[in-house]
Design a protein around this motif. Structure first.
Motif, PDB file in Angstrom:
ATOM      1  N   ASP A 268       0.664  -1.568  -0.690  1.00  0.00           N
ATOM      2  CA  ASP A 268      -0.152  -0.019  -0.102  1.00  0.00           C
ATOM      3  C   ASP A 268       0.932   1.393   0.328  1.00  0.00           C
ATOM      4  OD1 ASP A 268       0.499  -0.709   2.644  1.00  0.00           O
ATOM      5  OD2 ASP A 268      -1.253  -0.061   3.774  1.00  0.00           O
ATOM      6  N   GLY A 269       2.507   1.124  -0.754  1.00  0.00           N
ATOM      7  CA  GLY A 269       2.922   2.031  -0.714  1.00  0.00           C
ATOM      8  C   GLY A 269       3.389   2.997   0.815  1.00  0.00           C
ATOM      9  N   GLN A 270       3.527   1.818   1.000  1.00  0.00           N
ATOM     10  CA  GLN A 270       4.736   2.926   2.862  1.00  0.00           C
ATOM     11  C   GLN A 270       5.819   2.434   2.377  1.00  0.00           C
ATOM     12  OE1 GLN A 270       2.239   4.629   4.734  1.00  0.00           O
ATOM     13  NE2 GLN A 270       0.729   3.929   3.029  1.00  0.00           N
ATOM     14  N   LEU A 271       6.528   2.761   2.961  1.00  0.00           N
ATOM     15  CA  LEU A 271       8.295   3.258   3.236  1.00  0.00           C
ATOM     16  C   LEU A 271       8.838   2.483   4.383  1.00  0.00           C
ATOM     17  CD1 LEU A 271      10.561   3.382   0.715  1.00  0.00           C
ATOM     18  CD2 LEU A 271      11.234   5.611   1.441  1.00  0.00           C
ATOM     19  N   ARG A 272       9.228   1.531   4.363  1.00  0.00           N
ATOM     20  CA  ARG A 272      10.150   0.807   6.047  1.00  0.00           C
ATOM     21  C   ARG A 272      11.350   1.589   6.149  1.00  0.00           C
ATOM     22  NH1 ARG A 272       6.560  -0.800   9.284  1.00  0.00           N
ATOM     23  NH2 ARG A 272       8.001  -1.789  10.457  1.00  0.00           N
ATOM     24  N   ASN A 273      12.249   1.481   6.127  1.00  0.00           N
ATOM     25  CA  ASN A 273      13.546   1.911   6.446  1.00  0.00           C
ATOM     26  C   ASN A 273      14.288   0.085   7.519  1.00  0.00           C
ATOM     27  OD1 ASN A 273      13.310   2.690   9.616  1.00  0.00           O
ATOM     28  ND2 ASN A 273      14.297   4.617   9.517  1.00  0.00           N
ATOM     29  N   CYS A 274      13.064  -0.589   7.999  1.00  0.00           N
ATOM     30  CA  CYS A 274      13.975  -1.112   9.019  1.00  0.00           C
ATOM     31  C   CYS A 274      12.071  -2.671   9.263  1.00  0.00           C
ATOM     32  CB  CYS A 274      14.088  -1.632  10.476  1.00  0.00           C
ATOM     33  SG  CYS A 274      14.214  -3.133  11.108  1.00  0.00           S
ATOM     34  N   LEU A 275      12.141  -3.652   9.164  1.00  0.00           N
ATOM     35  CA  LEU A 275      11.126  -5.233   8.928  1.00  0.00           C
ATOM     36  C   LEU A 275      10.930  -4.891  10.430  1.00  0.00           C
ATOM     37  CD1 LEU A 275      12.615  -8.807   8.727  1.00  0.00           C
ATOM     38  CD2 LEU A 275      10.449  -7.699   7.515  1.00  0.00           C
ATOM     39  N   PHE A 276      11.103  -4.071  11.398  1.00  0.00           N
ATOM     40  CA  PHE A 276      11.216  -3.582  12.982  1.00  0.00           C
ATOM     41  C   PHE A 276      10.715  -1.955  13.007  1.00  0.00           C
ATOM     42  CE2 PHE A 276      12.492  -7.575  12.797  1.00  0.00           C
ATOM     43  CZ  PHE A 276      12.323  -8.766  13.782  1.00  0.00           C
ATOM     44  N   ALA A 277      10.439  -1.663  11.598  1.00  0.00           N
ATOM     45  CA  ALA A 277      10.093   0.011  12.432  1.00  0.00           C
ATOM     46  C   ALA A 277       8.919   0.537  12.922  1.00  0.00           C
ATOM     47  CB  ALA A 277      10.135   0.670  10.999  1.00  0.00           C
ATOM     48  N   ARG A 278       8.457   0.840  13.962  1.00  0.00           N
ATOM     49  CA  ARG A 278       7.496   0.854  14.044  1.00  0.00           C
ATOM     50  C   ARG A 278       6.814   2.819  13.829  1.00  0.00           C
ATOM     51  NH1 ARG A 278       5.429  -1.376  17.837  1.00  0.00           N
ATOM     52  NH2 ARG A 278       4.608   0.173  18.449  1.00  0.00           N
ATOM     53  N   THR A 279       7.228   3.509  12.386  1.00  0.00           N
ATOM     54  CA  THR A 279       6.971   4.283  11.425  1.00  0.00           C
ATOM     55  C   THR A 279       7.189   3.250  10.353  1.00  0.00           C
ATOM     56  OG1 THR A 279       8.682   5.421  12.288  1.00  0.00           O
ATOM     57  CG2 THR A 279       6.777   5.869  13.785  1.00  0.00           C
ATOM     58  N   GLU A 280       6.190   4.741   9.180  1.00  0.00           N
ATOM     59  CA  GLU A 280       6.189   4.156   8.155  1.00  0.00           C
ATOM     60  C   GLU A 280       6.484   5.565   7.398  1.00  0.00           C
ATOM     61  OE1 GLU A 280       2.964   2.126   7.132  1.00  0.00           O
ATOM     62  OE2 GLU A 280       4.412   0.076   7.743  1.00  0.00           O
ATOM     63  N   SER A 281       6.728   5.820   6.041  1.00  0.00           N
ATOM     64  CA  SER A 281       6.703   6.695   4.731  1.00  0.00           C
ATOM     65  C   SER A 281       5.573   6.571   4.440  1.00  0.00           C
ATOM     66  CB  SER A 281       8.337   7.400   4.513  1.00  0.00           C
ATOM     67  OG  SER A 281       8.885   8.665   4.951  1.00  0.00           O
ATOM     68  N   ASP A 282       4.704   7.508   3.921  1.00  0.00           N
ATOM     69  CA  ASP A 282       3.539   7.369   3.132  1.00  0.00           C
ATOM     70  C   ASP A 282       3.892   7.923   1.977  1.00  0.00           C
ATOM     71  OD1 ASP A 282       1.067   7.461   1.953  1.00  0.00           O
ATOM     72  OD2 ASP A 282       0.365   7.955   2.764  1.00  0.00           O
ATOM     73  N   LEU A 283       4.068   7.049   1.406  1.00  0.00           N
ATOM     74  CA  LEU A 283       4.369   8.075  -0.383  1.00  0.00           C
ATOM     75  C   LEU A 283       3.125   7.390  -1.365  1.00  0.00           C
ATOM     76  CD1 LEU A 283       7.015   5.861  -1.861  1.00  0.00           C
ATOM     77  CD2 LEU A 283       7.567   7.484  -0.046  1.00  0.00           C
ATOM     78  N   ARG A 284       2.648   6.517  -1.128  1.00  0.00           N
ATOM     79  CA  ARG A 284       1.700   6.320  -1.560  1.00  0.00           C
ATOM     80  C   ARG A 284       0.124   8.015  -2.095  1.00  0.00           C
ATOM     81  NH1 ARG A 284      -1.971   3.675   1.312  1.00  0.00           N
ATOM     82  NH2 ARG A 284      -3.835   4.720   1.761  1.00  0.00           N
ATOM     83  N   THR A 285       0.416   8.704  -0.627  1.00  0.00           N
ATOM     84  CA  THR A 285      -0.339  10.109  -1.376  1.00  0.00           C
ATOM     85  C   THR A 285      -0.078  11.153  -1.356  1.00  0.00           C
ATOM     86  OG1 THR A 285      -1.321   9.474   1.415  1.00  0.00           O
ATOM     87  CG2 THR A 285      -2.340  11.666   0.530  1.00  0.00           C
ATOM     88  N   PRO A 286       1.305  11.355  -1.625  1.00  0.00           N
ATOM     89  CA  PRO A 286       1.885  12.589  -2.506  1.00  0.00           C
ATOM     90  C   PRO A 286       2.649  12.151  -3.672  1.00  0.00           C
ATOM     91  CG  PRO A 286       3.676  11.678  -0.706  1.00  0.00           C
ATOM     92  CD  PRO A 286       2.034  10.597  -0.387  1.00  0.00           C
ATOM     93  N   LEU A 287       2.439  10.580  -4.156  1.00  0.00           N
ATOM     94  CA  LEU A 287       2.274   9.798  -5.182  1.00  0.00           C
ATOM     95  C   LEU A 287       0.900  10.444  -6.180  1.00  0.00           C
ATOM     96  CD1 LEU A 287       3.683   8.247  -7.134  1.00  0.00           C
ATOM     97  CD2 LEU A 287       2.472   6.282  -6.326  1.00  0.00           C
ATOM     98  N   ARG A 288      -0.462  10.070  -5.484  1.00  0.00           N
ATOM     99  CA  ARG A 288      -1.636  10.374  -5.853  1.00  0.00           C
ATOM    100  C   ARG A 288      -1.947  11.587  -6.264  1.00  0.00           C
ATOM    101  NH1 ARG A 288      -4.664   4.901  -3.587  1.00  0.00           N
ATOM    102  NH2 ARG A 288      -3.431   2.989  -4.919  1.00  0.00           N
ATOM    103  N   ALA A 289      -1.466  13.152  -5.549  1.00  0.00           N
ATOM    104  CA  ALA A 289      -1.939  13.613  -5.294  1.00  0.00           C
ATOM    105  C   ALA A 289      -0.692  14.849  -6.603  1.00  0.00           C
ATOM    106  CB  ALA A 289      -1.462  14.303  -4.183  1.00  0.00           C
ATOM    107  N   GLY A 290       0.127  13.503  -6.957  1.00  0.00           N
ATOM    108  CA  GLY A 290       1.462  14.584  -7.827  1.00  0.00           C
ATOM    109  C   GLY A 290       1.760  14.792  -7.639  1.00  0.00           C
ATOM    110  N   ALA A 291       2.672  14.282  -6.710  1.00  0.00           N
ATOM    111  CA  ALA A 291       3.964  14.490  -6.505  1.00  0.00           C
ATOM    112  C   ALA A 291       5.104  14.173  -7.509  1.00  0.00           C
ATOM    113  CB  ALA A 291       4.449  13.367  -4.973  1.00  0.00           C
ATOM    114  N   SER A 292       6.451  14.905  -7.415  1.00  0.00           N
ATOM    115  CA  SER A 292       7.333  15.175  -8.246  1.00  0.00           C
ATOM    116  C   SER A 292       8.091  14.017  -8.262  1.00  0.00           C
ATOM    117  CB  SER A 292       7.594  16.287  -8.869  1.00  0.00           C
ATOM    118  OG  SER A 292       8.654  16.755  -7.726  1.00  0.00           O
ATOM    119  N   ASP A 293       9.631  13.530  -8.773  1.00  0.00           N
ATOM    120  CA  ASP A 293      10.221  12.508  -8.412  1.00  0.00           C
ATOM    121  C   ASP A 293      11.259  13.527  -7.363  1.00  0.00           C
ATOM    122  OD1 ASP A 293       9.108  11.370 -10.373  1.00  0.00           O
ATOM    123  OD2 ASP A 293      11.146  11.001 -11.397  1.00  0.00           O
ATOM    124  N   ASP A 294      11.595  15.321  -7.493  1.00  0.00           N
ATOM    125  CA  ASP A 294      11.853  15.913  -6.621  1.00  0.00           C
ATOM    126  C   ASP A 294      11.499  15.341  -5.271  1.00  0.00           C
ATOM    127  OD1 ASP A 294      14.265  15.908  -7.822  1.00  0.00           O
ATOM    128  OD2 ASP A 294      13.471  18.271  -8.213  1.00  0.00           O
TER     129      ASP A 294
END
Ligand code: SAM
Ligand code: SF4
Length: 330
Positions: A268-294
């Motif tokens: 579902d488009g969440q980036l995780r820096n570790c299997l055990f990470a307790r937080t994620e970075s949402d890439l899907r929302t900005p992607l769908r909102a038209g975010a640039s590659d930068d």
């Protein structure tokens, strides 16, 4: 620019979960019943997934992409996704971790599409134990898939095994003999606290030391050249003088976080820096909102920047991540 964290590690290996669904229910991974799947609209489409992988390969220094899940072979369009990832420049190494069900038919088209290497999970050679462990009667399908993978020319074919005490821990030597005979590279993985039902107990885990001791009763094991290990999590041993090897991944008792080169993208488009990470970075929302590659690359860097030095399983305050392994991508 490379994905380097504040401890000097660089992520070059991207694990992409293409689905959280599965046709097995391995006891160390999922409960027998009652695990909700991600809602379909939340899953990355093929185009979204390929765009993110393309960004990772083209701009962020990712050189290996491993498809996993859930069970990746259940993802419709997987062959097309692999074909598009193989067409990226620079072309990454492409691998997959699968339970092998359906691989008898898919190995050849996946290989033709660009899949280079494969890991098939196999925990037992007994149909009864398979049903007890995976809660489905599919051992025959897994074995057919394994044979097809090797015949197709995927190389190496690795086998992943998780031992559970009192369930399949008496099979370590038999599994090694089977893999040596079939030309597969066997790797035992210590059971980690990542099951959806939070049933992991340290005392019940079969440790790397125990696996090694058990194997040494039937085989001569000599550590392979440690210089060749690099960031690989498996400690590798030459079996009976080699050249065949067996690996042991002591994720809990022999952690290798200091050499970690991985980053994970969930279905579902969440980036995780570790299997055990307790937080994620949402890439899907900005992607769908038209975010640039930068903008997306910037999120990727910020996610890696806060990667912790270790998984913390052995710390008194350890908390299992909210998502289970099947939804993170193993
Ligand atoms: N369904 C595919 C499979 O089973 O190979 C891919 C996903 S599965 C989550 C990836 C790998 O993680 C498998 O080799 C599986 O045995 C392993 N795994 C799952 N749960 C685990 C746990 N709690 N501890 C250690 N390994 C686990
Ligand atoms: Fe499915 Fe793989 Fe988890 Fe087993 S380990 S339940 S095959 S995702």
């Amino acid at each position: 620019m490379a994905l380097t964290d504040s401890y000097g590690r660089t992520a070059t290996d991207l694990r992409v979960s293409v689905t959280d669904r599965c046709n097995l229910r391995c006891a160390y991974c999922m409960p027998a019943e009652g695990l909700d799947w991600l809602p379909r609209p939340e899953l990355l489409t093929d185009d979204e997934l390929v765009r993110l992988v393309g960004l990772a390969v083209g701009r962020l220094g990712i050189t290996e992409v491993r498809f996993t899940g859930g069970e990746p072979l259940l993802r419709r369009g997987l062959t097309g996704i692999i074909e598009r990832v193989a067409a990226l420049s620079p072309r990454p190494q492409i691998s997959m971790t699968t339970n092998g069900i359906g691989l008898d038919k898919l190995a050849a088209p996946l290989h033709a599409a660009g899949l280079d290497r494969i890991n098939v999970s196999l925990d037992t050679l007994s149909p009864e134990t398979f049903v007890a462990l995976a809660r489905r009667d599919r051992l025959g399908d897994v074995l057919k898939g394994l044979v097809a993978a090797a015949e197709t020319g995927l190389a190496p074919v690795k086998v992943n095994t998780v031992l559970m005490r009192g369930v399949n821990d008496h099979e370590a030597a038999d599994l090694l003999r089977f893999c040596l005979g079939g030309g597969y590279e066997l790797r035992f993985i210590e059971q980690m606290p990542l099951d959806a039902q939070h049933g992991w107990r340290r005392a019940e885990m079969v440790t790397a030391d125990e696996i090694l001791a058990e194997l040494q009763t039937g085989f001569s094991l000599v550590p392979a050249d440690p210089a060749e290990r690099g960031s690989a999590p498996a400690e590798t041993f030459l079996v009976d003088g080699g050249p065949q090897t067996v690996g042991i991944i002591g994720s809990v008792t022999r952690p290798f976080c200091g050499a970690c080169d991985r980053v994970r993208l969930t279905a579902d488009g969440q980036l995780r820096n570790c299997l055990f990470a307790r937080t994620e970075s949402d890439l899907r929302t900005p992607l769908r909102a038209g975010a640039s590659d930068d903008e997306l690359a910037d999120r990727w860097h910020r996610c890696l920047a806060v990667k912790l030095p270790g998984h913390g399983i052995n710390d008194p305050g350890f908390l299992q991540p909210a998502r289970p392994m099947s939804a993170i991508g193993g």
